[in-house]
Scaffold this active site. Sequence first.
Site, PDB file in Angstrom:
ATOM      1  N   CYS A   1      37.642 -30.180  -4.472  1.00  0.00           N
ATOM      2  CA  CYS A   1      36.184 -30.711  -4.409  1.00  0.00           C
ATOM      3  C   CYS A   1      35.472 -30.179  -3.293  1.00  0.00           C
ATOM      4  CB  CYS A   1      36.164 -32.234  -4.856  1.00  0.00           C
ATOM      5  SG  CYS A   1      34.433 -32.496  -5.087  1.00  0.00           S
TER       6      CYS A   1
ATOM      7  N   LYS B   1      31.476 -29.880 -16.652  1.00  0.00           N
ATOM      8  CA  LYS B   1      31.820 -31.340 -16.880  1.00  0.00           C
ATOM      9  C   LYS B   1      31.681 -32.042 -18.290  1.00  0.00           C
ATOM     10  CE  LYS B   1      30.851 -32.562 -11.941  1.00  0.00           C
ATOM     11  NZ  LYS B   1      32.193 -33.151 -11.635  1.00  0.00           N
TER      12      LYS B   1
ATOM     13  N   CYS C   1      31.989 -24.497  -5.923  1.00  0.00           N
ATOM     14  CA  CYS C   1      32.134 -25.759  -6.639  1.00  0.00           C
ATOM     15  C   CYS C   1      33.492 -25.637  -7.449  1.00  0.00           C
ATOM     16  CB  CYS C   1      30.985 -26.191  -7.345  1.00  0.00           C
ATOM     17  SG  CYS C   1      31.167 -27.500  -8.416  1.00  0.00           S
TER      18      CYS C   1
END
Length: 259
Positions: free
Chosen positions: A105, A190, A219
Amino acid sequence: MAGNVFVQKISGIGTRFQGGTAMNRTVGVLGGLGPLATVYFLKTVVDFTQAQSDQDNVDLIITQHSSTPDRTAALLDGGESPAPIMAADARKLQDAGAEFLVIPCNTATNFLQAVVEAVDIEVVNIVTETVAEIGRKNAGGIKRVAIMATEGTIASEIYQETLQLAGYEALVPSAQLQKEISGIIYGYVKAGQPVSRELFFGIINKLRQNEADAVICGCTELSVVYKDLQITDPTIVDSLATLARLTVIKAGKQLRPGL
């Protein structure tokens, strides 16, 4: 802290390096930030390892702490900090036998110091390694680098500072383009929705219109798209693939040819 520890400071972030053998080292994966990106990271580590048997693969210990507070919300909106949970998970991984830690992350790098202070083992910095990967993949000619990342990562300027320290000019998206990037991260990946090649490269091409020589997928949700679309363009540098490659090397295993 244990002896033989070297602390390196880059952009205010400390990374510990502990002495010992580099062969067959057990990796601690501080995951769940987000969940799908962690799964893709694990798959990429396997894909990148030259293995003829189970035993040729990397030994990994994983936390998938998906309920960890959102990193961007903590940075931009005063939300709950993920640092205490990340530090606690890091200690669990060390206690379970991890010999170094990776965190798939980028935005979490802003809270890396809490992890570094919680353990006595090496903590890999995905941001600094991704910037270093630009030079490895592209032998010169790269001067202007565009950043695709969360709003939190962009606002923290962690990539901008690291790029500038490495001698690159950092390019950030316009406000409108950042909304489009955030839409892919939160509205698609997501949320478990696929991202088309047209949508992804539409954003890449807009970044290139600003005379970017290279683009960072900063990302790991964007890394999911990178892997799904099987992108091979050397001017697109993916943070998750970079971290996976480095993980195989640091664990003392063999990379597949061409990596």
